[in-house]
Design a protein around this motif. Structure first.
Motif, PDB file in Angstrom:
ATOM      1  N   TYR A 180      47.211  49.902  31.729  1.00  0.00           N
ATOM      2  CA  TYR A 180      47.776  48.688  32.346  1.00  0.00           C
ATOM      3  C   TYR A 180      47.685  47.544  31.330  1.00  0.00           C
ATOM      4  CZ  TYR A 180      47.765  50.395  37.227  1.00  0.00           C
ATOM      5  OH  TYR A 180      47.998  51.062  38.390  1.00  0.00           O
ATOM      6  N   GLU A 181      48.602  46.570  31.474  1.00  0.00           N
ATOM      7  CA  GLU A 181      48.523  45.393  30.580  1.00  0.00           C
ATOM      8  C   GLU A 181      47.307  44.545  30.927  1.00  0.00           C
ATOM      9  OE1 GLU A 181      51.958  43.014  30.075  1.00  0.00           O
ATOM     10  OE2 GLU A 181      53.171  44.719  29.423  1.00  0.00           O
ATOM     11  N   ALA A 182      47.027  44.437  32.221  1.00  0.00           N
ATOM     12  CA  ALA A 182      45.866  43.649  32.661  1.00  0.00           C
ATOM     13  C   ALA A 182      45.468  44.104  34.055  1.00  0.00           C
ATOM     14  CB  ALA A 182      46.209  42.169  32.670  1.00  0.00           C
ATOM     15  N   PHE A 183      44.228  43.795  34.418  1.00  0.00           N
ATOM     16  CA  PHE A 183      43.780  44.053  35.784  1.00  0.00           C
ATOM     17  C   PHE A 183      43.198  42.736  36.280  1.00  0.00           C
ATOM     18  CE2 PHE A 183      40.469  45.138  38.855  1.00  0.00           C
ATOM     19  CZ  PHE A 183      41.166  45.956  39.727  1.00  0.00           C
ATOM     20  N   ASN A 184      43.888  42.116  37.223  1.00  0.00           N
ATOM     21  CA  ASN A 184      43.502  40.773  37.647  1.00  0.00           C
ATOM     22  C   ASN A 184      42.687  40.788  38.939  1.00  0.00           C
ATOM     23  OD1 ASN A 184      44.985  39.535  35.511  1.00  0.00           O
ATOM     24  ND2 ASN A 184      46.844  40.030  36.658  1.00  0.00           N
ATOM     25  N   TYR A 185      41.691  39.941  38.947  1.00  0.00           N
ATOM     26  CA  TYR A 185      40.927  39.739  40.184  1.00  0.00           C
ATOM     27  C   TYR A 185      40.416  38.309  40.197  1.00  0.00           C
ATOM     28  CZ  TYR A 185      36.873  40.426  37.137  1.00  0.00           C
ATOM     29  OH  TYR A 185      35.955  40.307  36.140  1.00  0.00           O
ATOM     30  N   ASP A 186      40.117  37.808  41.377  1.00  0.00           N
ATOM     31  CA  ASP A 186      39.682  36.420  41.509  1.00  0.00           C
ATOM     32  C   ASP A 186      38.408  36.396  42.356  1.00  0.00           C
ATOM     33  OD1 ASP A 186      39.287  33.758  42.205  1.00  0.00           O
ATOM     34  OD2 ASP A 186      41.439  33.323  42.123  1.00  0.00           O
ATOM     35  N   LEU A 187      37.291  36.013  41.753  1.00  0.00           N
ATOM     36  CA  LEU A 187      36.026  36.050  42.488  1.00  0.00           C
ATOM     37  C   LEU A 187      35.938  34.953  43.555  1.00  0.00           C
ATOM     38  CD1 LEU A 187      33.466  36.945  39.665  1.00  0.00           C
ATOM     39  CD2 LEU A 187      34.354  38.425  41.467  1.00  0.00           C
ATOM     40  N   ASP A 188      36.697  33.853  43.375  1.00  0.00           N
ATOM     41  CA  ASP A 188      36.719  32.822  44.421  1.00  0.00           C
ATOM     42  C   ASP A 188      37.385  33.367  45.680  1.00  0.00           C
ATOM     43  OD1 ASP A 188      35.442  31.005  42.823  1.00  0.00           O
ATOM     44  OD2 ASP A 188      37.309  30.252  41.936  1.00  0.00           O
ATOM     45  N   VAL A 189      38.463  34.110  45.446  1.00  0.00           N
ATOM     46  CA  VAL A 189      39.160  34.731  46.585  1.00  0.00           C
ATOM     47  C   VAL A 189      38.230  35.760  47.237  1.00  0.00           C
ATOM     48  CG1 VAL A 189      41.118  36.218  47.237  1.00  0.00           C
ATOM     49  CG2 VAL A 189      41.435  34.364  45.581  1.00  0.00           C
ATOM     50  N   TYR A 190      37.476  36.472  46.392  1.00  0.00           N
ATOM     51  CA  TYR A 190      36.563  37.485  46.937  1.00  0.00           C
ATOM     52  C   TYR A 190      35.451  36.821  47.755  1.00  0.00           C
ATOM     53  CZ  TYR A 190      34.010  41.769  47.505  1.00  0.00           C
ATOM     54  OH  TYR A 190      33.397  42.850  48.079  1.00  0.00           O
TER      55      TYR A 190
END
Lengths: 260, 198
Positions: A180-190
């Motif tokens: 994959y080009e990137a794997f995005n995640y957001d800890l604020d959303v989590y």
């Protein structure tokens, strides 16, 4: 010849027992497989995330022709003293649970110190990661160490730190291995997900359907039969039908640890 | 042909067939246990190679920090050469001795890091910690699995009927355990005054 039969049977039976090892005291993995929270230390939301992401990763990598099914498995154990940690051999756990197809697996273990019967007294003492033989190429010890330092050892909240650790491991899997080009995640959303998590949200539809089948005079016999089958599979007789199992992988003991 | 003769011949045939199956399965079991030792040894071999590479990197890292760094290089080179020679002669005791030599070289290097703050300030310092711990842990596991497979083999050829098969098929009477010198098998407890290496 009549007398020879039993003797021969005993002979063949004992011949098959050569080289047996003493019984292992490692617990079987839980039905959730990807999250084995024996210390009862993870919040339900974190458990659900680990299981959902673990299943997704395994399914996606199993479907790919070039990559074997990757499994990331978490486990927690409660110990009374720090010395008790030495009695857990991660390679034995890894090999018994057979994590990852073709040795493409990761085992993350949290050791909590305190009274195992009182989860509220437990404090995180040590985190270890061990990888399967084939995973060693993608996740050398120094990278594992960096990931631990930047996640569970750095984040104030254990729940966020654990999710952060999982997402960083997923980043390596999806980007470095899957391409994959990137794997995005957001800890604020989590964090918002954690704050608003409803432990029954995942089951609302199922419970509603069960109530309908049991209580409603309009439910059909086929639905009742399906419910019985589901009950059998969940509560024992057919347990193997729904239990997620390992991919057959083996570890060579390469891993890393951090103490708090 | 008379009925009793047929029964006797059939019984002899069944007996020969059964004995044949038992012999084949006994032989196959010996071969698979023997092969398992070879496989587990190959893992120790690759782990030792990883350790030598890490040691060389560690020794390179101290270049310029220590007046006697040449001694460390020599210790590693000697251990590596001793291992290669023992391996070429299929000398297990020699290989174990070389494993001990490289353990000593590793311990000396770790002690040097522990005593030198400038070394600990290096960018790659944490990576070295992790590499050493990871490799020592893997090597320890490889030795353990090797010894398990030796134990399985030795039990097999000492017990009945394995003892018969061993003599019949000319397999070794026992295999040697990988017994490193006392104190060299312990995975180093790396602290170096840092807060994350441990």
């Amino acid at each position: 010849m009549k007398r020879l039969g039993p003797i021969l049977a005993v002979f063949l039976l004992t011949a098959g027992l050569w080289g047996c090892r003493p019984a292992s005291n490692i617990p079987d993995p839980t039905r959730e497989f990807y999250c084995n929270d024996f210390a009862d230390a993870f919040p339900a939301a974190v458990r659900a995330t680990i299981v959902a992401e673990g299943k997704r990763l395994y399914e996606e990598t199993s479907e790919d022709e070039t990559i074997s099914g990757i499994q990331i498995v978490f486990a927690t154990f409660a110990v009374e003293t720090a010395e008790d940690i030495a009695s857990y051999n991660l390679s034995d756990i890894y090999n018994q649970w057979e994590i990852g197809t073709d040795d493409m697996g990761i085992l993350v273990v949290y050791f909590y110190l305190g009274d195992p019967d009182k989860p509220e007294t437990l404090e995180l003492e040590e985190v270890r990661i061990e990888v399967g033989f084939a995973m060693e190429t993608y996740l050398p010890p120094w990278d594992m160490g960096d990931i631990l330092d930047e996640t569970i050892m750095a984040d104030e909240s254990e729940a966020i730190g654990t999710a952060h650790l999982l997402y960083e491991l997923l980043t390596v899997m999806y980007v470095d291995i899957f391409g994959y080009e990137a794997f995005n995640y957001d800890l604020d959303v989590y964090q918002e997900y954690l704050d608003n998590y409803d432990p029954y949200s995942d089951y609302e539809g199922l419970w509603g359907w069960i109530l309908y089948v049991v209580m409603s005079p309009y439910s059909g016999w086929w639905e009742k039969g399906l419910l019985v089958l589901l009950g059998l599979s969940v509560f024992g007789i057919g347990g193997g039908l729904v239990k997620t199992v390992g991919g057959g992988g083996r570890s060579g003991g390469l891993g890393i640890r951090r103490r708090r | 042909m008379k009925k009793p003769v047929i029964i006797v011949l059939a019984s002899i045939g069944v007996l020969i067939l059964t004995l044949g199956i038992i012999l084949i399965s006994g032989y196959n079991k010996l071969v698979s246990y023997d092969e398992k030792i070879g496989y587990e040894y190959s893992i120790i071999d690759s782990r030792l190679e990883m350790r030598y590479n890490t040691l060389t990197q560690l020794a390179n890292a101290i270049n310029g920090f220590q007046a006697h760094e040449q001694a460390y290089f020599e210790a590693i080179t000697n251990a590596r050469a001793a291992y290669a020679a023992a391996k070429a002669n299929n000398d297990l005791e020699g290989m174990i001795a070389a494993d001990n030599l490289s353990s000593i070289a590793m311990a000396d290097l770790l002690a040097l890091f522990e005593d030198n703050e400038p070394l600990q300030a290096m960018e790659a310092y944490e990576d070295f910690n992790d590499a050493v711990w990871g490799i020592e842990s893997a090597l320890s596991e490889a030795r353990r699995q090797y010894n398990y497979s030796v134990m399985d083999y030795n039990k097999l050829v000492r017990q009945f009927p394995g003892v018969l098969y061993k003599s019949m098929f000319n397999f070794p009477a026992s295999q040697e355990y990988w017994k490193p010198a006392e104190g060299t098998t312990q995975i180093p407890d790396i602290t170096f005054g840092g807060n994350t290496g441990e």
